[in-house]
Write a protein that holds these residues in place. Structure first.
Motif, PDB file in Angstrom:
ATOM      1  N   LEU A   1       0.863  -1.182   0.000  1.00 39.65           N
ATOM      2  CA  LEU A   1       0.000   0.000   0.000  1.00 39.65           C
ATOM      3  C   LEU A   1       0.902   1.236   0.000  1.00 39.65           C
ATOM      4  N   PRO A   2       1.093   1.861  -1.188  1.00 33.97           N
ATOM      5  CA  PRO A   2       1.902   3.091  -1.214  1.00 33.97           C
ATOM      6  C   PRO A   2       1.116   4.223  -0.542  1.00 33.97           C
ATOM      7  N   ILE A   3       1.823   4.981   0.294  1.00 32.04           N
ATOM      8  CA  ILE A   3       1.178   6.127   0.952  1.00 32.04           C
ATOM      9  C   ILE A   3       2.021   7.358   0.650  1.00 32.04           C
ATOM     10  N   GLY A   4       1.407   8.358   0.055  1.00 26.99           N
ATOM     11  CA  GLY A   4       2.161   9.502  -0.435  1.00 26.99           C
ATOM     12  C   GLY A   4       1.738  10.803   0.200  1.00 26.99           C
ATOM     13  N   SER A   5       1.757  11.844  -0.604  1.00 25.49           N
ATOM     14  CA  SER A   5       1.267  13.159  -0.206  1.00 25.49           C
ATOM     15  C   SER A   5       1.093  13.968  -1.481  1.00 25.49           C
ATOM     16  N   VAL A   6       0.232  14.969  -1.383  1.00 24.83           N
ATOM     17  CA  VAL A   6       0.131  15.957  -2.462  1.00 24.83           C
ATOM     18  C   VAL A   6       0.858  17.180  -1.918  1.00 24.83           C
TER      19      VAL A   6
ATOM     20  N   PRO B   1      -4.125   0.381  -4.902  1.00 30.04           N
ATOM     21  CA  PRO B   1      -4.170   1.801  -5.270  1.00 30.04           C
ATOM     22  C   PRO B   1      -3.633   2.642  -4.108  1.00 30.04           C
ATOM     23  N   PRO B   2      -2.816   3.660  -4.397  1.00 29.83           N
ATOM     24  CA  PRO B   2      -2.143   4.384  -3.319  1.00 29.83           C
ATOM     25  C   PRO B   2      -3.088   5.253  -2.497  1.00 29.83           C
ATOM     26  N   VAL B   3      -2.661   5.526  -1.260  1.00 25.26           N
ATOM     27  CA  VAL B   3      -3.273   6.601  -0.489  1.00 25.26           C
ATOM     28  C   VAL B   3      -2.538   7.854  -0.950  1.00 25.26           C
ATOM     29  N   ALA B   4      -3.221   8.701  -1.712  1.00 21.22           N
ATOM     30  CA  ALA B   4      -2.551   9.821  -2.373  1.00 21.22           C
ATOM     31  C   ALA B   4      -2.226  10.952  -1.405  1.00 21.22           C
ATOM     32  N   TYR B   5      -3.082  11.168  -0.415  1.00 22.81           N
ATOM     33  CA  TYR B   5      -2.889  12.300   0.498  1.00 22.81           C
ATOM     34  C   TYR B   5      -2.130  11.855   1.737  1.00 22.81           C
ATOM     35  N   GLY B   6      -1.344  12.765   2.298  1.00 21.55           N
ATOM     36  CA  GLY B   6      -0.563  12.413   3.478  1.00 21.55           C
ATOM     37  C   GLY B   6      -0.689  13.457   4.569  1.00 21.55           C
TER      38      GLY B   6
ATOM     39  N   VAL C   1      -5.848   4.660   6.580  1.00 25.33           N
ATOM     40  CA  VAL C   1      -4.922   3.527   6.394  1.00 25.33           C
ATOM     41  C   VAL C   1      -5.422   2.317   7.191  1.00 25.33           C
ATOM     42  N   ARG C   2      -5.882   2.543   8.410  1.00 30.31           N
ATOM     43  CA  ARG C   2      -6.442   1.455   9.220  1.00 30.31           C
ATOM     44  C   ARG C   2      -7.595   0.776   8.491  1.00 30.31           C
TER      45      ARG C   2
ATOM     46  N   ALA D   1      -1.222   0.882  11.748  1.00 32.68           N
ATOM     47  CA  ALA D   1      -0.886  -0.547  11.798  1.00 32.68           C
ATOM     48  C   ALA D   1      -1.270  -1.117  13.159  1.00 32.68           C
ATOM     49  N   ASP D   2      -0.955  -0.367  14.212  1.00 28.30           N
ATOM     50  CA  ASP D   2      -1.254  -0.836  15.566  1.00 28.30           C
ATOM     51  C   ASP D   2      -2.758  -1.005  15.765  1.00 28.30           C
ATOM     52  N   LEU D   3      -3.528  -0.011  15.303  1.00 31.20           N
ATOM     53  CA  LEU D   3      -4.976  -0.080  15.505  1.00 31.20           C
ATOM     54  C   LEU D   3      -5.612  -1.174  14.644  1.00 31.20           C
ATOM     55  N   ALA D   4      -5.102  -1.355  13.413  1.00 30.77           N
ATOM     56  CA  ALA D   4      -5.657  -2.412  12.551  1.00 30.77           C
ATOM     57  C   ALA D   4      -5.372  -3.791  13.157  1.00 30.77           C
ATOM     58  N   LEU D   5      -4.161  -3.960  13.719  1.00 27.56           N
ATOM     59  CA  LEU D   5      -3.852  -5.254  14.348  1.00 27.56           C
ATOM     60  C   LEU D   5      -4.729  -5.476  15.587  1.00 27.56           C
ATOM     61  N   ARG D   6      -5.022  -4.379  16.286  1.00 28.95           N
ATOM     62  CA  ARG D   6      -5.927  -4.512  17.437  1.00 28.95           C
ATOM     63  C   ARG D   6      -7.324  -4.917  16.962  1.00 28.95           C
ATOM     64  N   ASP D   7      -7.785  -4.285  15.883  1.00 26.96           N
ATOM     65  CA  ASP D   7      -9.099  -4.661  15.313  1.00 26.96           C
ATOM     66  C   ASP D   7      -9.116  -6.148  14.979  1.00 26.96           C
ATOM     67  N   GLN D   8      -8.048  -6.601  14.330  1.00 31.13           N
ATOM     68  CA  GLN D   8      -8.003  -8.005  13.906  1.00 31.13           C
ATOM     69  C   GLN D   8      -7.941  -8.941  15.108  1.00 31.13           C
ATOM     70  N   ALA D   9      -7.204  -8.534  16.130  1.00 23.56           N
ATOM     71  CA  ALA D   9      -7.116  -9.366  17.338  1.00 23.56           C
ATOM     72  C   ALA D   9      -8.496  -9.512  17.974  1.00 23.56           C
TER      73      ALA D   9
END
Ligand code: ZN
Length: 261
Positions: A28-33, A66-71, A99-100, A131-139
């Protein structure tokens, strides 16, 4: 244009379902405008991680989402600052939530190995939080087989490649904003988007060891470029990719194969 086998956006749902069965690494590419001086497009931080992730994905049989275009908001010492026209940024909570959410969606459809492939330094800690919150969701759903790796591709540039990029001395990755490395890689992957005649060659910015809010704009070079991009070249860009692509691929295979403690 040939249909890509690695870009999720180009796949049909049939292709996606089939490919996910093989437990691919999904990037998952994460960028910025964000402003990148008078010579590079606002999409520089999207295009670079997307292109590098695609090459790494080819090597490891992975897929690129598809990337997350905004950062997160551009900071003076690493991106020139959020006040430059065209710099369109997210509040931290929105980026974390976005991202989560995307990570949870990938997992819902069977993806278990995810790389948060950062192209914009300011995103870093918010990707950690996502990442931390998504792993908590999955747990909480009883799932413990998801692994997420977060990286900034520039961190893989070795001392040897650093010497190719900066024979006269390396400033710092923060001051490298829109300078030699990003300009060189853009000249390699998207020369059509580089205004070569406008590449700035000014001195490096000199910032105090603290941050002021609202920003003190005086130490920020008016071009938005934090150190000279004068020695950028497509050859240097090719050298960066030739080194980081195989190194990132090797590192990811090792890291995903290693047992989680
Ligand atoms: Zn950038």
């Amino acid at each position: 244009m040939p249909v890509s086998n690695t870009l999720i956006a180009d796949l049909t749902w049939y292709d996606f379902a089939e490919k996910v069965k093989a437990n691919p690494i999904v990037f998952l590419p994460i960028g910025s405008v964000e402003q990148h001086g008078p010579h590079l497009p606002l999409s520089t931080d999207i295009l670079l991680p997307q292109a590098i992730a695609a090459e790494v994905a080819e090597r490891v049989g992975g897929l690129v989402a598809p990337p997350v275009a905004y950062g997160y908001k551009s900071q003076p010492k690493s991106g020139g600052g959020n006040h430059f026209p065209g710099t369109l940024s997210l509040d931290a909570g929105v980026l974390i939530g976005l991202v989560r959410n995307v990570v949870n969606e990938l997992v819902r459809h069977g993806v278990r190995r995810i790389v948060l492939f950062d192209g914009h330094m300011e995103n870093q800690w918010f990707l950690v939080e996502a990442a931390d919150l998504a792993l908590r969701d999955q747990a909480m759903l009883g799932r413990s087989d998801v692994k997420i790796i977060k990286l900034g591709y520039w961190e893989f540039i070795t001392k040897t490649t650093e010497k190719v990029l900066f024979p006269d001395g390396f400033p710092s990755w923060e001051l490298e904003h829109a300078a030699v490395m990003e300009t060189s890689v853009m000249l390699h992957i998207r020369p059509d988007l580089v205004r070569s005649e406008l590449i700035p060659d000014g001195p490096a910015a000199d910032f105090p060891p603290y941050d002021i809010y609202p920003f003190d704009t005086r130490p920020i070079p008016p071009t938005g470029v934090l150190s000279s991009a004068g020695s950028a070249s497509a050859e240097k860009g090719a050298a960066v990719l030739a080194q980081v692509v195989p190194d990132i691929a090797d590192a990811l295979i090792k890291a995903f194969d290693a047992p989680t403690a």
